[in-house]
Design a protein around this motif. Sequence first.
Motif, short mmCIF file in Angstrom:
data_model
loop_
_atom_site.label_atom_id
_atom_site.label_comp_id
_atom_site.label_asym_id
_atom_site.label_seq_id
_atom_site.Cartn_x
_atom_site.Cartn_y
_atom_site.Cartn_z
N ASN A 158 0.92 -1.20 -0.03
CA ASN A 158 -0.09 0.12 0.03
C ASN A 158 0.80 1.14 0.05
O ASN A 158 2.13 1.22 0.16
N VAL A 211 -2.30 3.39 -8.58
CA VAL A 211 -2.97 4.74 -8.08
C VAL A 211 -3.91 4.12 -7.26
O VAL A 211 -3.98 4.76 -5.85
N GLU A 212 -4.87 3.27 -7.51
CA GLU A 212 -5.96 2.81 -6.36
C GLU A 212 -5.18 1.84 -5.50
O GLU A 212 -5.12 0.76 -5.77
N LYS A 265 -3.28 6.79 -2.17
CA LYS A 265 -3.32 6.53 -3.29
C LYS A 265 -1.92 6.81 -3.87
O LYS A 265 -0.97 7.49 -3.27
N TYR A 319 -1.31 8.84 -6.42
CA TYR A 319 -1.27 10.15 -6.68
C TYR A 319 -0.59 10.96 -5.19
O TYR A 319 0.38 11.83 -5.44
N GLN A 320 -1.04 10.36 -4.06
CA GLN A 320 -0.63 11.21 -2.84
C GLN A 320 0.79 10.76 -2.41
O GLN A 320 1.54 11.75 -2.31
N THR A 342 -1.33 1.94 -14.04
CA THR A 342 -2.49 1.69 -13.49
C THR A 342 -3.43 1.35 -14.31
O THR A 342 -3.21 1.77 -15.77
N ASP A 355 -7.18 11.06 -15.33
CA ASP A 355 -6.45 10.46 -14.73
C ASP A 355 -4.86 10.71 -14.87
O ASP A 355 -3.88 10.72 -14.00
N THR A 415 -10.07 17.04 -3.40
CA THR A 415 -9.90 15.38 -3.40
C THR A 415 -11.02 14.88 -2.54
O THR A 415 -12.14 14.57 -2.92
N LYS A 470 -8.98 7.14 4.87
CA LYS A 470 -8.06 7.70 3.73
C LYS A 470 -7.52 8.77 4.15
O LYS A 470 -6.44 9.08 4.03
#
Length: 632
Positions: free
Chosen positions: A37, A57-58, A63, A65-66, A86, A93, A163, A191
């Motif tokens: 993760n 990404v997911e 995520k 992105y973060q 991804t 995206d 977000t 999250k």
Amino acid sequence: MSNDTTRILVLEDSDIFADMLLEFLSSSGYMAERAVNGFEGIKKVFTFMPHLIITDVEMPLLKGYQVTRLLKSRKNTKNIPVIMFTTLSETKDKFWGNQAGADAYLEKSPGNFQPLSDTIGKILSEPHDIDFTAIEREGKKVNDNGIIEMVSNLLDNKLFQTTVIGMLAELSDKVYSLEMIARGIFDLLHKVCETEIVSLMVRSNNGALYVYTANFAGFSKESVNDFSGISVSDFNNLFPDFQVESKSAEEFYPAGDSQKKIASYITIPLVIGGEKFASVHIANSIKEYFSPNIVENINIFLASAAPIVANALSMKDLAELQKNTRTAFARYVPADVMDELIGTSSKLAYQSENRNVAVLFTDIRNFTNISEHSEAQEVVEFLNAYFAKMGEIIISEGGHIDKFIGDAIMAVFGAFHTTGNAPAESIRAAVKMLAALSTVDTAGITLSEGGLKIGIGIHCGECVMGNIGFQNKMDYTIIGDNVNLASRLEGITKVYRHPLIVSEYMYNETKDRFLFRKVDNVRVKGKQEPVGIYAIYTGFEGDSGNVLRSGEIVDLPVVPSLLINRDVLANYNNGLRLFQMREWKPAQEYFGKAMEINKDDYLSRIYFERSVEFSKTPPPDDWDGTITLTEK
């Protein structure tokens, strides 16, 4: 820099795909390590010190992105190249990937491993000036608290508004279910600030108290009870004049065996129009976890969530009023007239709406043969008994019988009795339906040698709900491509000789709750887009109870046709990974091992034969592994 000294960190939560990717990187000579993760990925950056990062990404916790945004915002890690690999392939995206600072963005699939390899080579051929000494020095100071502080500093108000608040806007579409709203808020809080246990307590003007709890960290029953006691005490202090006339409570995640102890706790009231109406209670096992930045973020989040909870409460109060009215008049007023009087169908009668549901189709095998060799009256009596048994199970799991089609049943989960868990409910119903076949009275009909058998296909997604027909004959039902796909999946059970097959979308929603086996990627008749399909099992042969690979026991009936040998599944999965990598000979060996254990394992036989065929005549280079089915 040679490949064997090049370190690549892979952030991927899918075990199957991670194994494939790690094997591919290892075979290319790279040193590769995995994080399951985003949170673990950040920690490993400071210990593994990668030359390059490949991230999905997911992912849970954080995520891609973060993670990318955080690493690119820090002095010592900003020069580490990041490739986003991804399944999210829309323009938006890719835009967010670029905004986060990713060096490359590729669509994830086994067929894209070569483009990934080319991208890795291109990026690593360029100088990046990564100061590993500084990263190692910083890593000695980095712990869970430090990472949480990094994330907290990263999640400023502006990022929240773009977000998390956007996610809340999507959640507002579910105001017809307070339970779904609570669960959605909990998932977002998890999250946002790594919430380990959280409770929402909502008071109604009619004296009802609704309590929802999510135990993400698997705290023990003792810790959960301590948390609940503190939460109730704080709620009573917030609402000293509230008299509880009825109480309902739901725990979304059960107590576990975690040895963690609650060390930090806060209570935040929800306010509408200057009046408190609910409270949120959050706890964590880290001391002094709730820093000013984290508390500020939580307050921003809950201020936006409060109107959604208030609207859902109003809808629930209205539904309770309608239920009481329905009960009072049930003996005297037909259901359709009652709907008109009460108003529950006033919107539905003339309008359609989009809703995410799980659609289940089931069909009796060889029913034509049964009809031809049995008396008509006996067949009708059998069908009535069968439909009664199956319908009772569907309704007990929160489903709605949309229609009977000959000997087939179409059921919908999440359309009316919404609990936020429609895919899991539909699977539970399917398993219980298969288990109940032996209890259906078949004495009056003539069955084929295999006895009474059914096939079940399930898919979930957005469908259109509304009245279909004309003025004198209307049918409130659901339509759309996702309904058609569910129907096709039921037919696919005959092709792959497994009684319960679901789509990859169902798998993604419920993969932690059931035992799955990847079956294939197929393009069904009438659809161009391929879809992954999965077989569901209730446990392993020889185990006591229904056990997942994690060792967790599942509360489901034992169904002989839904049991699988543990070694068969292991060999099959290894073979499938190699098959997807176009390694035909090694794949053939693993499928052969599976058949040595169970010669009747039909899926292993299918892939064994495909591997033999492809080793002789390989498919074209652009083949994506999809099988096109020409029959319904």
